[in-house]
Design an enzyme around this catalytic site. Structure first.
Site, short mmCIF file in Angstrom:
data_model
loop_
_atom_site.label_atom_id
_atom_site.label_comp_id
_atom_site.label_asym_id
_atom_site.label_seq_id
_atom_site.Cartn_x
_atom_site.Cartn_y
_atom_site.Cartn_z
N CYS A 171 0.82 -1.22 0.00
CA CYS A 171 0.00 0.00 0.00
C CYS A 171 0.85 1.27 0.00
O CYS A 171 1.95 1.29 0.55
CB CYS A 171 -0.88 0.03 1.24
SG CYS A 171 -1.92 -1.40 1.40
N ARG A 200 5.03 0.44 -6.16
CA ARG A 200 4.96 -0.47 -5.01
C ARG A 200 3.97 -1.61 -5.26
O ARG A 200 3.99 -2.60 -4.54
CB ARG A 200 4.52 0.32 -3.77
CG ARG A 200 5.49 1.40 -3.36
CD ARG A 200 4.85 2.38 -2.42
NE ARG A 200 4.58 1.81 -1.13
CZ ARG A 200 5.39 1.87 -0.08
NH1 ARG A 200 6.53 2.51 -0.18
NH2 ARG A 200 5.06 1.34 1.07
N TRP A 236 -2.86 -2.62 -1.76
CA TRP A 236 -2.45 -3.96 -2.19
C TRP A 236 -3.14 -4.90 -1.22
O TRP A 236 -2.79 -4.96 -0.04
CB TRP A 236 -0.92 -4.07 -2.10
CG TRP A 236 -0.35 -5.27 -2.76
CD1 TRP A 236 -0.05 -5.39 -4.09
CD2 TRP A 236 0.02 -6.51 -2.15
NE1 TRP A 236 0.48 -6.64 -4.34
CE2 TRP A 236 0.53 -7.35 -3.16
CE3 TRP A 236 -0.03 -7.00 -0.85
CZ2 TRP A 236 0.99 -8.63 -2.92
CZ3 TRP A 236 0.42 -8.27 -0.60
CH2 TRP A 236 0.93 -9.08 -1.64
N ASN A 268 -1.61 1.48 6.03
CA ASN A 268 -0.66 0.59 5.35
C ASN A 268 -0.08 -0.38 6.38
O ASN A 268 0.41 0.05 7.42
CB ASN A 268 0.47 1.43 4.72
CG ASN A 268 1.54 0.58 4.06
OD1 ASN A 268 1.33 -0.61 3.81
ND2 ASN A 268 2.67 1.17 3.78
N GLY A 269 -0.16 -1.69 6.08
CA GLY A 269 0.35 -2.68 7.03
C GLY A 269 -0.79 -3.57 7.50
O GLY A 269 -1.85 -3.62 6.87
N GLU A 311 18.06 -16.09 -11.19
CA GLU A 311 17.59 -14.72 -11.34
C GLU A 311 16.91 -14.51 -12.70
O GLU A 311 15.87 -13.85 -12.79
CB GLU A 311 18.77 -13.76 -11.13
CG GLU A 311 18.48 -12.29 -11.31
CD GLU A 311 17.40 -11.74 -10.41
OE1 GLU A 311 16.94 -12.43 -9.49
OE2 GLU A 311 16.97 -10.59 -10.64
N LYS A 363 13.08 -13.29 -13.07
CA LYS A 363 12.72 -12.08 -13.84
C LYS A 363 11.66 -12.41 -14.88
O LYS A 363 10.68 -11.71 -15.03
CB LYS A 363 13.93 -11.50 -14.57
CG LYS A 363 14.95 -10.76 -13.77
CD LYS A 363 14.56 -9.37 -13.33
CE LYS A 363 13.96 -9.42 -11.97
NZ LYS A 363 14.81 -9.19 -10.84
N GLU A 387 8.25 -13.14 -13.36
CA GLU A 387 7.54 -12.02 -12.74
C GLU A 387 7.06 -10.99 -13.74
O GLU A 387 6.02 -10.39 -13.54
CB GLU A 387 8.36 -11.37 -11.61
CG GLU A 387 9.57 -10.60 -12.04
CD GLU A 387 10.22 -9.86 -10.87
OE1 GLU A 387 11.44 -9.84 -10.82
OE2 GLU A 387 9.51 -9.30 -10.01
N HIS A 413 18.55 -34.93 -13.11
CA HIS A 413 17.92 -35.54 -11.93
C HIS A 413 16.40 -35.30 -11.92
O HIS A 413 15.78 -35.39 -10.87
CB HIS A 413 18.58 -35.01 -10.66
CG HIS A 413 20.03 -35.37 -10.60
ND1 HIS A 413 20.47 -36.66 -10.40
CD2 HIS A 413 21.15 -34.61 -10.79
CE1 HIS A 413 21.80 -36.67 -10.42
NE2 HIS A 413 22.23 -35.45 -10.67
N LYS A 421 6.66 -3.74 -4.80
CA LYS A 421 8.09 -3.43 -4.77
C LYS A 421 8.67 -3.66 -3.39
O LYS A 421 9.79 -4.12 -3.24
CB LYS A 421 8.30 -1.99 -5.21
CG LYS A 421 9.74 -1.55 -5.28
CD LYS A 421 10.38 -2.01 -6.57
CE LYS A 421 11.85 -1.67 -6.66
NZ LYS A 421 12.52 -2.50 -7.66
C1 F6R Z 1 12.25 -9.44 -8.00
C2 F6R Z 1 12.24 -8.68 -6.76
C3 F6R Z 1 11.89 -9.38 -5.51
C4 F6R Z 1 12.65 -8.79 -4.34
C5 F6R Z 1 12.16 -9.40 -3.03
C6 F6R Z 1 12.94 -8.88 -1.85
O1 F6R Z 1 12.61 -8.64 -9.08
O2 F6R Z 1 12.49 -7.50 -6.77
O3 F6R Z 1 12.10 -10.75 -5.60
O4 F6R Z 1 14.01 -9.04 -4.51
O5 F6R Z 1 10.80 -9.08 -2.86
O6 F6R Z 1 12.87 -7.50 -1.77
P1 F6R Z 1 13.94 -6.65 -1.02
O7 F6R Z 1 15.22 -6.73 -1.75
O8 F6R Z 1 13.38 -5.27 -0.99
O9 F6R Z 1 14.07 -7.24 0.35
#
Ligand code: F6R
Length: 621
Positions: free
Chosen positions: A2, A27, A77, A101-102, A491, A495, A498, A514, A616
């Site tokens: 949020c 976010r 969110w 928020n929270g 990674e 990417k 997502e 395996h 985010k």
């Molecule tokens: C993927 C991504 C997430 C964050 C994860 C942890 O692109 O950004 O997987 O890496 O949510 O977030 P932080 O780094 O803020 O703890």
């Protein structure tokens, strides 16, 4: 997660709220709303979906909102209750209107109590309940500000709120205990509050980060801080933000993500400059700061993180063990926090989190502090919560990252861990001085090399685009690699999942046989990451195994590696190994997997910067 914006002053409040909420869109959210004073009454406009829906409601509303100078806004969110208009914030209870928020962990108990007062919540949210608490305090004789303060002390869990009252026009009250809240004085007279500093930058770069347990009261005269428990006035120090508002724009790139991938050379240089002591001539001279004192004493390191940051931590393990010879463990924060792990004396726990707000990572740091274990944070956001939970922080200087998918923050996290490894290698004479010096010299060359390859006419952009065009209809994707390339395979797959919403897996190349090799056929694409390092030959053998089963192969390997190239349908070259130490190859592979995912997502037509269901900063567990 949020986003909150609040404004009171002399400027058009609704415009500021909408612009601020747009700055918080990164976010992640699924409904939005604003509330503002018009002729002494508070009007609410909210909707499920995007902010544009709220703008439509506003444009259709009578009378026009442009004269409003006090209001609050929110992007939600969903956690408690579906992402519907009814559950969207702001929530109104009588004369009280709020955004939150929270999570209110004791919401079920509070709800039962509120129902016994004869009240009926209108939404499924935990947030709305707070309004009933405030209203009751006011009815019991408390002032508006005191009612918010007292009500907040009844909440369990970490959250922040911003509240207005129809009986107190021109006042916005914010409380932080958990989810971040930032406040600033409008130089033209007034106050602005938000979940992070970005919406404030349009008004000022001088901001106040609220501490846990701070109440802030904004009026057209400015802001005042109070202690949540006692109500006593407190002073908070101002922080000058060095992110300019221009950095928050796309600057000609089609998406923030693309811009941020291209910003990696600068982000690396800025991080090097901010962490190294430029007056020293020895390799890896970390500038003396509390974090360095903690690293100096580490006999063992535990890196704790989530998602992409966990992948950066996996690479950190390689460097810390290889160069500094320090036993290093990497943990997923969400698992580690509930596992009752054994922490050996001499362990330093490092929480790696670009946002500095990830609930699980913060929880681990808190647990460790309670156990007396020294902790460090690695984050990109100054004054984020990790700086309070960890004993000391090493900051990456990637600048604002708006795309939800982490790109430049990932590279700079890797850099911080490499810097720590190089510094400890020298300090403890754990590796040959000559080798570490070569590594450092190559590291200094890296940003330039990266930028040459990233240029439109450079080695990567066109071949990656072409590969994406041929691959985007594939049934599924495997990214495979060994050694340093394994975390990058993870990674790349993350990417792609997502932002393109396609099935992708990252695998250690040696693990394919395996089990997952059963999935390989001629509709599957396999991205083989095999630079000329000590693992190359083994990875090529694994390539042969998937090629024999019909997979379409994308090779990421050293320019001139003709054997490897001849096995691939698409080829993405890395600079000659002689130009760069093998430890640094991850910095070149990272943008390649990011760009490939980006191009595939663009072809799939997804919302690259704001992928569905994602946030985010993940402030709930
Ligand atoms: C993927 C991504 C997430 C964050 C994860 C942890 O692109 O950004 O997987 O890496 O949510 O977030 P932080 O780094 O803020 O703890």
């Amino acid at each position: 997660m949020c986003g909150i914006v609040g404004y009171v002053g002399h400027r058009p409040a609704v415009e500021i709220l909408l612009k601020g909420l747009k700055r918080l869109e990164y976010r992640g959210y699924d409904s939005a709303g604003v509330a503002f004073f018009m002729n002494g009454k508070i009007q609410l406009k909210k909707s499920e979906g995007k902010l544009e829906n709220v703008e439509k409601l506003l444009n259709a509303s009578e009378p026009p909102y442009s004269s409003a100078t006090c209001g609050i806004g929110h992007t939600r969110w969903a956690t408690h209750g579906k992402p519907t208009t009814q559950n969207a914030h702001p929530h109104r209870t009588g004369h009280i209107v709020l955004v939150h928020n929270g999570i209110i962990e004791n919401y079920q108990d509070l709800k039962k109590e509120i129902i016994t007062w004869g009240k009926t919540p209108q939404s499924e949210t935990d947030s709305e309940l707070f309004g009933f608490l405030v209203e009751r305090e006011v009815q019991g004789g408390a002032s508006f500000v005191d009612a918010v303060r007292k009500s907040f002390t009844r909440l369990e869990g970490g959250c922040s709120v911003v509240v207005m009252s129809e009986n107190d026009p021109g006042v916005i009250v914010g409380v932080r205990n958990g989810s971040p809240l930032v406040a600033a004085i409008d130089p033209q007279g007034g106050a602005v509050l938000a979940s992070d500093a970005q919406p404030l930058l349009d008004i000022t770069q001088e901001v106040f980060f609220l501490e846990h347990g701070d109440v802030v009261v904004g009026t057209e005269k400015g802001i005042e801080f109070f202690d949540l428990k006692t109500g006593a006035k407190v002073q908070r120090a101002m922080t000058k933000i060095d992110w300019s508002v221009e950095k928050l724009d796309k600057q000609g790139f089609a998406h923030y993500m693309l811009k941020e991938i291209h910003e990696q050379p600068t982000a690396l240089v800025d991080t090097l400059n901010s962490i190294l002591d430029r007056a020293k001539t020895d390799p890896f001279p970390l500038a003396l700061q509390p974090a360095v004192g903690i690293l100096d004493k580490a006999e063992q390191i535990m890196l704790v993180a989530c998602g992409t940051s966990w992948h950066a931590a996996l690479l950190g393990k390689f460097w810390l063990e290889n160069w500094a010879r320090i036993p290093t463990h990497v943990e997923l924060a969400s698992e580690f926090r509930y596992r009752n792990p054994v922490i050996m004396p001499g362990t330093v726990v490092i929480g790696v989190t670009q946002s500095g707000e990830t609930a699980d990572t913060l929880a681990v740091l808190k647990q460790m502090r309670e156990l007396g274990v020294p902790t460090l944070g690695v984050t990109n956001v100054r004054n984020s919560t990790v700086s309070r939970e960890a004993d000391a922080v090493l900051y990456t200087s990637a600048g604002p990252e708006i795309g939800v998918a982490a790109t430049k923050t990932f590279s700079t996290q890797m850099l911080v861990m490499l810097l720590a490894a190089g510094y400890l290698a020298i300090k403890r004479s754990a590796s040959s001085n000559k080798e570490v010096t070569k590594l450092f010299h190559d590291l200094v060359k890296l940003p330039m090399l990266l930028s040459q390859n990233l240029e439109e006419g450079g080695a990567w952009m066109q071949v990656i685009r072409k590969a994406a065009q041929n691959l985007y209809k594939s049934k599924g994707f495997f990214f495979i690699g060994r050694g340093y390339s394994f975390p990058l395979a993870l990674e790349g797959a993350l990417k792609l999942k997502e932002i393109a919403y396609v099935h992708a897996e990252g695998y250690a190349a040696g693990e394919l046989k395996h089990g997952p090799i059963a999935m390989i056929d001629n509709e599957m694409a396999v991205i083989v990451i095999a630079p000329c390092d000590r693992w190359r030959d083994k990875t090529i053998s694994n390539l042969e195994e998937v090629k024999a089963r019909g997979a379409i192969i994308v090779g990421v390997g050293e320019e001139g590696d003709e054997k490897f190239r001849s096995l691939c349908n698409h080829w993405i070259p890395l600079p000659h190994a002689s130009d760069l130490h093998e430890s640094l190859l991850p910095f070149l592979v990272a943008p390649i997997v990011q760009l490939l995912s980006y191009e595939l997502a663009v072809l799939k037509g997804t919302d690259v910067d704001k992928p569905r269901n994602l946030a985010k900063s993940v402030t709930v567990e």
